[in-house]
Write a protein that holds these residues in place. Sequence first.
Motif, PDB file in Angstrom:
ATOM      1  N   GLN A   4      44.429  78.409  30.487  1.00 29.38           N
ATOM      2  CA  GLN A   4      43.996  77.748  31.882  1.00 29.38           C
ATOM      3  C   GLN A   4      43.597  76.360  31.459  1.00 29.38           C
ATOM      4  N   ALA A   5      43.433  75.629  32.301  1.00 29.49           N
ATOM      5  CA  ALA A   5      42.900  74.404  32.418  1.00 29.49           C
ATOM      6  C   ALA A   5      41.429  74.229  32.349  1.00 29.49           C
ATOM      7  N   LYS A   6      41.044  73.750  31.289  1.00 32.05           N
ATOM      8  CA  LYS A   6      39.283  73.864  31.146  1.00 32.05           C
ATOM      9  C   LYS A   6      38.448  72.967  31.958  1.00 32.05           C
ATOM     10  N   ARG A   7      37.450  73.402  32.634  1.00 29.54           N
ATOM     11  CA  ARG A   7      36.540  72.671  33.550  1.00 29.54           C
ATOM     12  C   ARG A   7      35.852  71.812  32.821  1.00 29.54           C
ATOM     13  N   LYS A   8      35.901  70.377  33.139  1.00 29.78           N
ATOM     14  CA  LYS A   8      35.316  69.339  32.468  1.00 29.78           C
ATOM     15  C   LYS A   8      33.734  69.522  32.489  1.00 29.78           C
ATOM     16  N   ALA A   9      33.097  69.033  31.412  1.00 32.56           N
ATOM     17  CA  ALA A   9      31.619  69.279  31.489  1.00 32.56           C
ATOM     18  C   ALA A   9      31.229  67.924  30.561  1.00 32.56           C
ATOM     19  N   ILE A  10      29.868  67.386  30.769  1.00 27.83           N
ATOM     20  CA  ILE A  10      29.307  66.292  30.064  1.00 27.83           C
ATOM     21  C   ILE A  10      28.130  66.402  29.584  1.00 27.83           C
ATOM     22  N   ILE A  11      27.661  65.717  28.569  1.00 33.36           N
ATOM     23  CA  ILE A  11      26.356  65.860  27.953  1.00 33.36           C
ATOM     24  C   ILE A  11      25.828  64.490  28.365  1.00 33.36           C
ATOM     25  N   LEU A  12      24.589  64.593  28.990  1.00 24.87           N
ATOM     26  CA  LEU A  12      24.008  63.252  29.329  1.00 24.87           C
ATOM     27  C   LEU A  12      22.573  63.182  28.975  1.00 24.87           C
ATOM     28  N   LEU A  13      22.353  62.053  27.764  1.00 22.98           N
ATOM     29  CA  LEU A  13      21.223  61.993  27.194  1.00 22.98           C
ATOM     30  C   LEU A  13      20.063  61.100  27.980  1.00 22.98           C
ATOM     31  N   GLU A  14      18.933  61.359  27.559  1.00 18.16           N
ATOM     32  CA  GLU A  14      17.786  60.826  28.538  1.00 18.16           C
ATOM     33  C   GLU A  14      18.047  59.088  28.267  1.00 18.16           C
ATOM     34  N   ASP A  15      18.583  58.707  27.219  1.00 16.94           N
ATOM     35  CA  ASP A  15      18.744  57.226  27.268  1.00 16.94           C
ATOM     36  C   ASP A  15      20.023  56.809  27.949  1.00 16.94           C
ATOM     37  N   GLY A  16      20.822  57.846  28.896  1.00 20.02           N
ATOM     38  CA  GLY A  16      21.956  57.210  29.281  1.00 20.02           C
ATOM     39  C   GLY A  16      23.297  57.418  28.744  1.00 20.02           C
ATOM     40  N   THR A  17      23.274  57.806  27.572  1.00 20.62           N
ATOM     41  CA  THR A  17      24.416  57.806  26.578  1.00 20.62           C
ATOM     42  C   THR A  17      25.181  59.174  27.197  1.00 20.62           C
ATOM     43  N   ILE A  18      26.463  59.118  27.322  1.00 21.63           N
ATOM     44  CA  ILE A  18      27.103  60.437  27.812  1.00 21.63           C
ATOM     45  C   ILE A  18      28.198  60.840  26.761  1.00 21.63           C
ATOM     46  N   GLU A 142      30.660  64.318  38.245  1.00 20.82           N
ATOM     47  CA  GLU A 142      30.652  63.184  39.022  1.00 20.82           C
ATOM     48  C   GLU A 142      29.630  62.644  39.724  1.00 20.82           C
ATOM     49  N   ASN A 143      28.402  63.366  39.643  1.00 18.99           N
ATOM     50  CA  ASN A 143      27.032  63.206  40.029  1.00 18.99           C
ATOM     51  C   ASN A 143      26.036  62.888  39.043  1.00 18.99           C
ATOM     52  N   ILE A 144      26.391  61.714  38.255  1.00 19.25           N
ATOM     53  CA  ILE A 144      25.558  61.122  37.126  1.00 19.25           C
ATOM     54  C   ILE A 144      23.996  60.907  37.536  1.00 19.25           C
ATOM     55  N   GLU A 145      23.933  60.340  38.731  1.00 13.43           N
ATOM     56  CA  GLU A 145      22.678  60.066  39.357  1.00 13.43           C
ATOM     57  C   GLU A 145      21.847  61.174  39.460  1.00 13.43           C
ATOM     58  N   SER A 146      22.458  62.167  40.241  1.00 14.21           N
ATOM     59  CA  SER A 146      21.813  63.560  40.298  1.00 14.21           C
ATOM     60  C   SER A 146      21.311  64.083  38.907  1.00 14.21           C
ATOM     61  N   LEU A 147      22.190  64.158  38.118  1.00 12.12           N
ATOM     62  CA  LEU A 147      21.658  64.615  36.585  1.00 12.12           C
ATOM     63  C   LEU A 147      20.647  63.815  36.102  1.00 12.12           C
ATOM     64  N   GLN A 148      20.875  62.554  36.257  1.00  8.77           N
ATOM     65  CA  GLN A 148      19.666  61.711  35.858  1.00  8.77           C
ATOM     66  C   GLN A 148      17.977  62.093  36.296  1.00  8.77           C
ATOM     67  N   ASN A 149      18.224  62.226  37.634  1.00  9.36           N
ATOM     68  CA  ASN A 149      16.945  62.736  38.378  1.00  9.36           C
ATOM     69  C   ASN A 149      16.671  64.028  37.598  1.00  9.36           C
ATOM     70  N   LYS A 150      17.367  64.921  37.654  1.00  8.94           N
ATOM     71  CA  LYS A 150      17.014  66.351  37.011  1.00  8.94           C
ATOM     72  C   LYS A 150      16.529  66.253  35.654  1.00  8.94           C
ATOM     73  N   LEU A 151      17.120  65.210  34.811  1.00  5.88           N
ATOM     74  CA  LEU A 151      16.716  65.070  33.562  1.00  5.88           C
ATOM     75  C   LEU A 151      15.169  64.605  33.474  1.00  5.88           C
ATOM     76  N   LYS A 152      14.975  63.802  34.442  1.00 12.89           N
ATOM     77  CA  LYS A 152      13.651  63.095  34.475  1.00 12.89           C
ATOM     78  C   LYS A 152      12.563  64.113  34.491  1.00 12.89           C
ATOM     79  N   LYS A 153      12.897  65.259  35.228  1.00 14.79           N
ATOM     80  CA  LYS A 153      11.870  66.242  35.284  1.00 14.79           C
ATOM     81  C   LYS A 153      11.840  67.270  34.117  1.00 14.79           C
ATOM     82  N   VAL A 154      12.536  67.249  33.154  1.00 11.24           N
ATOM     83  CA  VAL A 154      12.462  68.068  31.971  1.00 11.24           C
ATOM     84  C   VAL A 154      11.597  67.482  31.079  1.00 11.24           C
ATOM     85  N   PRO A 155      10.482  68.445  30.761  1.00 15.28           N
ATOM     86  CA  PRO A 155       9.386  68.266  30.080  1.00 15.28           C
ATOM     87  C   PRO A 155       9.587  67.798  28.513  1.00 15.28           C
ATOM     88  N   ASP A 156       8.762  66.695  28.042  1.00  9.35           N
ATOM     89  CA  ASP A 156       8.949  66.181  26.787  1.00  9.35           C
ATOM     90  C   ASP A 156       8.293  67.340  25.650  1.00  9.35           C
TER      91      ASP A 156
END
Length: 371
Positions: A4-18, A142-156
């Motif tokens: 079956q076709a696999k669902r797409k996924a991404i890795i978004l790094l905190e510096d914006g690299t995907i 499709e929602n990179i901006e939303s993911l970036q906002n979530k990522l900002k809340k991840v503790p260092d």
Amino acid sequence: MKYQAKRKAIILLEDGTIFYGKAVGNAEGEASGEVCFNTGMTGYQEIFTDPSYYGQLMVTTNAHIGNYGTSKDENESNGAKIAGLICKNFSYVQTRPSADQTLQEFLNANKIFAISDVDTRALVTYIRENGAMNAIISTDVENIESLQNKLKKVPDMNGLELASKVSTKEAYYYGDQNSDLKIAALDVGIKTNILRHLAQRGAYIKVFPFDASYEDMKSWNPDGYFLSNGPGDPQPLENAISVTKQIIENDHPLFGICLGHQIIALANGIETYKMHHGHRGINHPVKNLITGKGEITSQNHGFSVDKAQTEAHSDVEVTHVCLNDQTLGGLAMKSKNVFSVQYHPEAGPGPHDASYLFDEFIDRIKKKQSA
């Protein structure tokens, strides 16, 4: 398995690299944490269940993950501790008679989101060059901006206390209760294989929660004390550092591994620091400066002890050096019965070159008993 076709996924790094991949099991999901990588060619189950990896997204550099399934007897804790998994080729079937689950079943049971079909060589190279950083993995491509906002809340990870998340809530025992050799272990993220090694050498161990007091541990009348491995920054562990100072002041035999090693350093006024991308793998070379021998070791740490401060300390000596980058691999106190290493002598997974350290700990305890 029907294709079956696999669902797409991404890795978004905190510096914006995907980086791009596909969801394992075609499931929707999301996970975040510090992204790190392990270079081991085997032992993925032990890695995934190692409490030291709590809060981290694990990148496996071995191209094939899951081909031998999982077995409940090979867990290093009570379940998976990684925040998420990133791999190249994920095997949905396993071909080992002793396995009781496929890796997909194991991850599902532990509610771990995983993505595959990732160019892990490129991702690992990027981490090596730019350092460990927070990241988020998601099928919400499709929602990179939303993911970036979530990522900002991840503790260092710097300054982050995680031992409380993985430590036992209540004290428990391991080994032969009729043994005449008792060890009190402070659990800041202990691996089961450490307890196995101590028990195999005749020790009866009482494992205490991370916030146990020195009085709690001493009341059991142990012959020696042990400080375990674990996740996060060692500096916030004020109770563990205080307990360690009291153990040292009372001259009890003390052995520390990984986070425990860092706690011993801090108890001696030696600073720790966050590494660029850490050491994680099962083939790291270490030199024992006392014997002159080399060891191939299993390592898993993102923080390290300041080597220059250790060398300058009047009562502490450097006993081991990591040969890849000359960072501190082990230390011992000159006037006290205390020693520790930054790497994992119990391996699980990994080579057994350093298991002699458990023998040394037992010998130190027995010498103290007979004194």
